[in-house]
Design a protein around this motif. Structure first.
Motif, short mmCIF file in Angstrom:
data_model
loop_
_atom_site.label_atom_id
_atom_site.label_comp_id
_atom_site.label_asym_id
_atom_site.label_seq_id
_atom_site.Cartn_x
_atom_site.Cartn_y
_atom_site.Cartn_z
N PHE A 25 0.83 -1.21 0.00
CA PHE A 25 0.00 0.00 0.00
C PHE A 25 0.86 1.26 0.00
CE2 PHE A 25 -2.42 3.46 1.78
CZ PHE A 25 -3.64 3.35 1.14
N LEU A 26 1.85 1.28 0.87
CA LEU A 26 2.66 2.49 1.01
C LEU A 26 3.69 2.67 -0.10
CD1 LEU A 26 3.23 2.31 4.86
CD2 LEU A 26 1.70 3.87 3.64
N TYR A 27 4.28 1.57 -0.58
CA TYR A 27 5.40 1.70 -1.51
C TYR A 27 5.04 1.43 -2.96
CZ TYR A 27 7.88 2.04 2.84
OH TYR A 27 8.28 2.44 4.08
N GLN A 28 4.17 0.48 -3.22
CA GLN A 28 3.79 0.21 -4.61
C GLN A 28 2.64 1.11 -5.06
OE1 GLN A 28 3.03 -3.98 -4.45
NE2 GLN A 28 5.19 -4.51 -4.55
N LEU A 29 1.63 1.25 -4.19
CA LEU A 29 0.47 2.08 -4.54
C LEU A 29 0.68 3.55 -4.18
CD1 LEU A 29 -2.36 -0.36 -3.45
CD2 LEU A 29 -1.46 0.04 -5.75
N LYS A 30 1.76 3.84 -3.47
CA LYS A 30 2.14 5.21 -3.08
C LYS A 30 1.09 5.88 -2.21
CE LYS A 30 5.83 5.07 -5.70
NZ LYS A 30 7.00 4.49 -5.15
N GLY A 31 0.42 5.09 -1.36
CA GLY A 31 -0.53 5.66 -0.41
C GLY A 31 0.21 6.32 0.73
N THR A 32 -0.46 7.22 1.40
CA THR A 32 0.13 7.90 2.56
C THR A 32 -0.21 7.11 3.82
OG1 THR A 32 -1.83 9.24 3.03
CG2 THR A 32 -0.22 10.15 1.44
N PRO A 33 0.53 7.35 4.89
CA PRO A 33 0.19 6.68 6.15
C PRO A 33 -1.24 7.00 6.61
CG PRO A 33 2.42 7.49 6.26
CD PRO A 33 1.83 8.04 4.98
N ALA A 34 -1.69 8.23 6.40
CA ALA A 34 -3.06 8.60 6.79
C ALA A 34 -4.08 7.81 5.97
CB ALA A 34 -3.27 10.09 6.61
N GLU A 35 -3.83 7.65 4.68
CA GLU A 35 -4.73 6.87 3.83
C GLU A 35 -4.73 5.40 4.24
OE1 GLU A 35 -4.49 9.35 -0.37
OE2 GLU A 35 -2.89 7.91 0.13
N TYR A 36 -3.56 4.89 4.59
CA TYR A 36 -3.44 3.51 5.04
C TYR A 36 -4.28 3.29 6.30
CZ TYR A 36 -1.54 -0.65 7.20
OH TYR A 36 -1.43 -1.87 7.80
N LYS A 37 -4.12 4.18 7.27
CA LYS A 37 -4.87 4.07 8.52
C LYS A 37 -6.37 4.17 8.28
CE LYS A 37 -5.34 4.32 13.09
NZ LYS A 37 -6.06 3.19 13.61
N ALA A 38 -6.77 5.11 7.43
CA ALA A 38 -8.19 5.28 7.13
C ALA A 38 -8.76 4.04 6.43
CB ALA A 38 -8.40 6.52 6.26
#
Length: 69
Positions: A25-38
């Protein structure tokens, strides 16, 4: 989040180690930590994922698995 969890081969007792979904999620999809948590919070609130109290793994629930049938 649920799609990532569904793509991972669970280990012992249907566990999916949290790093198997947060890494992609964070490295391949380039999501942010806030988006991950949400996303994780939403998947848990909807009953699609169950998070162990230690935070080290999740399990795909029956409701979560039904999304892919």
């Amino acid at each position: 989040m649920v799609e990532l969890a569904n793509a991972v081969e669970p280990v012992q007792d249907e566990r999916i180690y949290i790093e198997k979904i947060n890494g992609p999620f964070l490295y391949q999809l380039k999501g942010t930590p806030a988006e991950y948590k949400a996303g994780l919070d939403l998947a848990i609130a909807k009953g699609w994922l169950w998070l162990h109290e230690s935070g080290t793994y999740v399990k795909l629930t029956d409701a979560g698995a039904a999304l892919f049938v």
